[in-house]
Design a protein around this motif. Sequence first.
Motif, PDB file in Angstrom:
ATOM      1  N   PRO A 386      -0.702  -9.327  10.302  1.00  0.00           N
ATOM      2  CA  PRO A 386      -1.894  -9.461   9.418  1.00  0.00           C
ATOM      3  C   PRO A 386      -2.401  -8.079   8.863  1.00  0.00           C
ATOM      4  O   PRO A 386      -3.054  -8.285   7.815  1.00  0.00           O
ATOM      5  N   LEU A 387      -2.158  -7.055   9.402  1.00  0.00           N
ATOM      6  CA  LEU A 387      -2.884  -5.697   8.845  1.00  0.00           C
ATOM      7  C   LEU A 387      -4.283  -5.976   8.944  1.00  0.00           C
ATOM      8  O   LEU A 387      -4.677  -5.994   7.422  1.00  0.00           O
ATOM      9  N   GLU A 388      -5.065  -5.848   9.777  1.00  0.00           N
ATOM     10  CA  GLU A 388      -6.457  -6.491   9.783  1.00  0.00           C
ATOM     11  C   GLU A 388      -7.502  -5.751   9.220  1.00  0.00           C
ATOM     12  O   GLU A 388      -8.541  -5.989   9.057  1.00  0.00           O
ATOM     13  N   ASN A 389      -7.273  -4.316   8.873  1.00  0.00           N
ATOM     14  CA  ASN A 389      -8.317  -3.476   8.584  1.00  0.00           C
ATOM     15  C   ASN A 389      -7.564  -2.460   7.474  1.00  0.00           C
ATOM     16  O   ASN A 389      -6.158  -2.428   7.327  1.00  0.00           O
ATOM     17  N   LYS A 390      -8.283  -1.623   6.694  1.00  0.00           N
ATOM     18  CA  LYS A 390      -7.949  -0.734   5.930  1.00  0.00           C
ATOM     19  C   LYS A 390      -6.825   0.192   6.457  1.00  0.00           C
ATOM     20  O   LYS A 390      -5.977   0.669   5.980  1.00  0.00           O
ATOM     21  N   PHE A 391      -7.180   0.955   7.482  1.00  0.00           N
ATOM     22  CA  PHE A 391      -6.401   1.886   8.166  1.00  0.00           C
ATOM     23  C   PHE A 391      -5.025   1.176   8.390  1.00  0.00           C
ATOM     24  O   PHE A 391      -3.966   1.870   8.097  1.00  0.00           O
ATOM     25  N   GLN A 392      -4.658   0.025   8.947  1.00  0.00           N
ATOM     26  CA  GLN A 392      -3.504  -0.557   9.243  1.00  0.00           C
ATOM     27  C   GLN A 392      -2.943  -0.765   7.911  1.00  0.00           C
ATOM     28  O   GLN A 392      -1.669  -0.817   7.716  1.00  0.00           O
ATOM     29  N   LEU A 393      -3.579  -1.153   6.835  1.00  0.00           N
ATOM     30  CA  LEU A 393      -2.800  -1.719   5.609  1.00  0.00           C
ATOM     31  C   LEU A 393      -2.209  -0.571   5.009  1.00  0.00           C
ATOM     32  O   LEU A 393      -1.261  -0.515   4.389  1.00  0.00           O
ATOM     33  N   ARG A 394      -3.254   0.709   4.689  1.00  0.00           N
ATOM     34  CA  ARG A 394      -2.641   2.014   4.000  1.00  0.00           C
ATOM     35  C   ARG A 394      -1.752   2.726   4.858  1.00  0.00           C
ATOM     36  O   ARG A 394      -0.915   3.542   4.168  1.00  0.00           O
ATOM     37  N   ASN A 395      -1.671   2.622   6.096  1.00  0.00           N
ATOM     38  CA  ASN A 395      -0.719   3.499   6.864  1.00  0.00           C
ATOM     39  C   ASN A 395       0.632   2.842   7.091  1.00  0.00           C
ATOM     40  O   ASN A 395       0.871   2.007   7.860  1.00  0.00           O
ATOM     41  N   THR A 396       1.537   3.455   6.221  1.00  0.00           N
ATOM     42  CA  THR A 396       2.921   2.859   6.271  1.00  0.00           C
ATOM     43  C   THR A 396       3.830   3.303   7.490  1.00  0.00           C
ATOM     44  O   THR A 396       4.705   2.630   7.715  1.00  0.00           O
ATOM     45  N   ASN A 397       3.145   4.210   8.371  1.00  0.00           N
ATOM     46  CA  ASN A 397       3.587   4.235   9.497  1.00  0.00           C
ATOM     47  C   ASN A 397       3.486   3.070  10.566  1.00  0.00           C
ATOM     48  O   ASN A 397       4.274   3.078  11.627  1.00  0.00           O
ATOM     49  N   ILE A 398       2.490   2.361  10.203  1.00  0.00           N
ATOM     50  CA  ILE A 398       2.271   1.054  10.797  1.00  0.00           C
ATOM     51  C   ILE A 398       3.229   0.024  10.682  1.00  0.00           C
ATOM     52  O   ILE A 398       2.814  -0.224   9.176  1.00  0.00           O
ATOM     53  N   ALA A 399       4.107  -0.666  11.083  1.00  0.00           N
ATOM     54  CA  ALA A 399       4.866  -1.627  10.623  1.00  0.00           C
ATOM     55  C   ALA A 399       4.091  -2.945  10.225  1.00  0.00           C
ATOM     56  O   ALA A 399       3.131  -3.131  10.671  1.00  0.00           O
ATOM     57  N   SER A 400       4.524  -3.445   8.905  1.00  0.00           N
ATOM     58  CA  SER A 400       3.744  -4.644   8.308  1.00  0.00           C
ATOM     59  C   SER A 400       4.675  -5.944   8.967  1.00  0.00           C
ATOM     60  O   SER A 400       4.085  -6.911   8.533  1.00  0.00           O
TER      61      SER A 400
END
Length: 429
Positions: A386-400
């Motif tokens: 889900p990438l629930e916030n802006k940090f998770q959405l924009r940070n491509t080091n966090i898997a989608s």
Amino acid sequence: MTKRITCVIITCIFVTMCFSFFYRERNMMSRNILKLKAKHRPLQANSMASARKPVSFEHKTYVTERTGQPDIKVTHRVLSQKNIIFVVAYMRSGSTMTASFLEANPGTFYRFEPLRGVYNKFKETKANKTTQLKYSKGSRTFKKTKMANVMMKELQAWLTCNLTSLSMETILDRGYTLHERDSCIKDKRTYRNKTSIQSRQDQIKQCVRNLVKDCVKSPSIVLKFIRLSVQDAAYFLPSFPNMKIIHLVRDPRGIISSRDRVGFHYTKNGSIANLCKDIQSNLFWTKKVFQQYNNRIKIVHYEDIAENPYQLVQEIYSFVGYNYSKDTEHFVTSVTDSAKSSCPFCIKRKNSTETASVWRHTIPEDLAETIYHHCKHSMDVLGYLPLENKFQLRNTNIASRITQNTSKRILQSDLTMPPLEESWLHQTL
């Protein structure tokens, strides 16, 4: 005297019985010969009875008493033993690049979007109006309700190399190919004067003849679609025993973002909801094909191709029976690690991994949330997070998405058909 009469009567009865037996046997033999001729009558590639009962095969969906879910039920006749590959995908899901890897294999006859010309022609037609299509022997007029019949004939023509029966809308539709061998388009300015019209028609006829030769001699046919569902593709499996389907998927957020960048705005025509319904329906039918045909469908993530192109192309080649060579590897490199990216509709990318995730830097947060809300069930099955916030959405080091066996996940999931209209191929069957 009495004995003589009795003998005559017995003889008459015997002769009558013999004649009766002879005529009965002759009639039965005639009927058997007719049946045999009908059974072995060569297929008329141009003939199509109706959408309700196609000449070559019948494919219907029905509701089973036990599950209440539609299933695949077929009676068929084998039409070709060629190696046939359908790439079923979505607009802006990496389908052109994926199909180019298959086209690069020697001996492959490839067509980009073989339904596009006819589909667009019918789409321009208003309800209850007619569409005129041009053929080599003249024009024909169809009601919009006959779109399924026409498109089924077009697809069958491609699969059996009966390309002379195709409409001019298909023949003259420019496709994106490596070799331009499937495009019969020349400079349209030749239509401006009457003296060049006949010459132009002769060029088209010669082009089609060349296409037929190329198709017949090629051991493999590859067709790429964004206008065909998995359900529609499965229709052809029984009649083409060496046919396989590649169902290409991508994160819907990446699809919508990419469409928006090239001018297909997500706010028009409920495109988000329609995309989610298409994915859900295709996953449902992917599961059905897995269950009934097992090794004849493969689900592929665009992100896997972008991030690990060599490994994924080898897997795809293994699935379709192609030989992965050094030339193939060089081509994969030229597409995924090019000196610079080509046009938005072209296949070459400077860095395919960055291209696959660029949407995470540009998509509005509320749009990403809306897409996930609409497509949640399908995205969960496919492993997209889900990438629930802006940090998770924009940070491509966090898997989608999570790493998983998607085929196994589909088989284990409780997939249902979304409440949408039937596919064009089945709407009149």
